[in-house]
Enzyme design. Structure first.
Site, PDB file in Angstrom:
ATOM      1  N   GLY A  93     -11.679  76.065  33.112  1.00  0.00           N
ATOM      2  CA  GLY A  93     -11.310  74.667  33.306  1.00  0.00           C
ATOM      3  C   GLY A  93     -11.433  73.870  32.024  1.00  0.00           C
ATOM      4  N   ALA A  94     -11.492  72.530  32.174  1.00  0.00           N
ATOM      5  CA  ALA A  94     -11.470  71.616  31.016  1.00  0.00           C
ATOM      6  C   ALA A  94     -10.266  71.985  30.137  1.00  0.00           C
ATOM      7  CB  ALA A  94     -12.782  71.651  30.241  1.00  0.00           C
ATOM      8  N   GLY A 126      -4.393  73.904  24.031  1.00  0.00           N
ATOM      9  CA  GLY A 126      -4.492  75.332  23.702  1.00  0.00           C
ATOM     10  C   GLY A 126      -4.186  76.171  24.943  1.00  0.00           C
ATOM     11  N   HIS A 127      -4.789  75.778  26.081  1.00  0.00           N
ATOM     12  CA  HIS A 127      -4.487  76.474  27.339  1.00  0.00           C
ATOM     13  C   HIS A 127      -3.008  76.306  27.687  1.00  0.00           C
ATOM     14  CE1 HIS A 127      -8.910  75.678  28.152  1.00  0.00           C
ATOM     15  NE2 HIS A 127      -8.822  76.972  28.395  1.00  0.00           N
ATOM     16  N   ASP A 135     -11.006  82.582  20.422  1.00  0.00           N
ATOM     17  CA  ASP A 135     -12.137  83.416  20.829  1.00  0.00           C
ATOM     18  C   ASP A 135     -11.814  84.853  20.431  1.00  0.00           C
ATOM     19  OD1 ASP A 135     -13.660  81.317  22.043  1.00  0.00           O
ATOM     20  OD2 ASP A 135     -12.151  81.294  23.615  1.00  0.00           O
TER      21      ASP A 135
END
Ligand code: PAF
Length: 285
Positions: free
Chosen positions: A31-32, A36-37, A154
């Protein structure tokens, strides 16, 4: 968008699509959601018939309850963004659907991670990647996606998930997507939501230093360039560098020279006012 809370329901829905020959792109998240997502969703949407996103704050990848409580939670905004990208399914499972009492307490060793989990983030966050591997494998089993999308920000997580898929011979293609940055170069992250406006500006120093390090490597050794990076943070009042390492992008082991190694990445973790930010830059490939 279909919002599904139960494992059995999502399994049935996705199995039906698979039986009709439809392809499924999966983006796991906590979430949040941010831009980028959004790029992960866009790519997944483009390359598959259906897009599914999961939102689950995975307890076993955090070291304590405070960290979990502090993780930003913005479900209404997340749903709005997923609707914008025309996501087909949002899976918001409950903990009991994913964990038995046993494996929530003991972080299981699903596979040998060949030490990939012990370096970089693993040195500062012991067992973090065991939690990540467990939950991603659990989601892969439930969703049975054709492709799964992860951000290159990541980087270590991406390398470890590719390793897991390889070791377990899973039938999912893991796709790494480019890091999305703000106008000053700061890598977008859910944790940025915890930063004040002036801290966001200060944190763009991280990417500036990474880029400058790439230049330095043209004339300096790996060791001297690494020291140069660390020195930049010693002189910075509000940013504390936890680590900076120049590593082989496959083994994540430190390299001593660029020539012996084909692909080399600089990985960094920096704290600003107790918010940990990570970033990386390919220094040679
Ligand atoms: O990168 C993340 O948001 C998490 O580590 C992931 C992959 C969703 C697993 O909880």
């Amino acid at each position: 968008m279909n919002i599904v809370k139960h494992k059995s329901e999502i399994v049935d829905l996705l199995q039906e699509l698979k039986s009709k020959g439809k392809t499924i792109g999966f983006v796991p998240t906590m979430g949040a959601l941010h831009r980028g997502h959004y790029e992960l969703f866009r790519q997944a949407k483009k390359e598959n018939d259906f897009l599914i996103c999961s939102i689950f704050i995975n307890p076993t990848q955090f070291s304590d309850a405070v960290e979990i409580d502090n993780y930003p939670k913005t479900l209404d905004q997340d749903i709005a963004l997923l609707n914008k990208v025309k996501c087909d399914f949002l899976f918001i499972p409950e903990q009991k659907d994913l964990y038995s009492e046993q494996n929530i307490i003991e972080k299981s060793d699903l596979i040998d991670l060949n030490g990939l989990d012990l370096t970089l983030e693993g040195e500062v966050r012991p067992d973090h990647f065991k939690g990540v591997v467990f939950i991603v494998k659990t989601f892969f089993d439930i969703i049975n996606a054709d492709r799964a999308y992860f951000g290159k920000k990541d980087f270590q997580q991406l390398v470890i998930i590719k390793h897991m898929v390889n070791e377990l011979n899973l039938n999912v293609q893991v796709i790494g997507c480019e890091t999305v940055r703000n106008e000053n170069g700061l890598a977008l992250s859910s944790r940025n939501a915890k930063l004040a406006e002036e801290e966001i500006i200060e944190a763009s120093f991280i990417y500036m230093v990474l880029k400058e390090c790439k230049q330095k490597l043209k004339s300096l050794t790996v060791e001297a360039s690494s020291s140069w990076v660390l020195d930049q943070f010693k002189n910075h009042a509000s940013l504390t560098c936890e680590y900076f390492k120049i590593v082989d992008s496959r083994t994540l082991q430190p390299v001593t020279s660029l020539h012996e190694n084909k692909s080399v990445v600089g990985c960094i973790a920096v704290k600003i006012n107790n918010v940990r930010l990570i970033d990386n830059l390919v220094l040679s490939d």
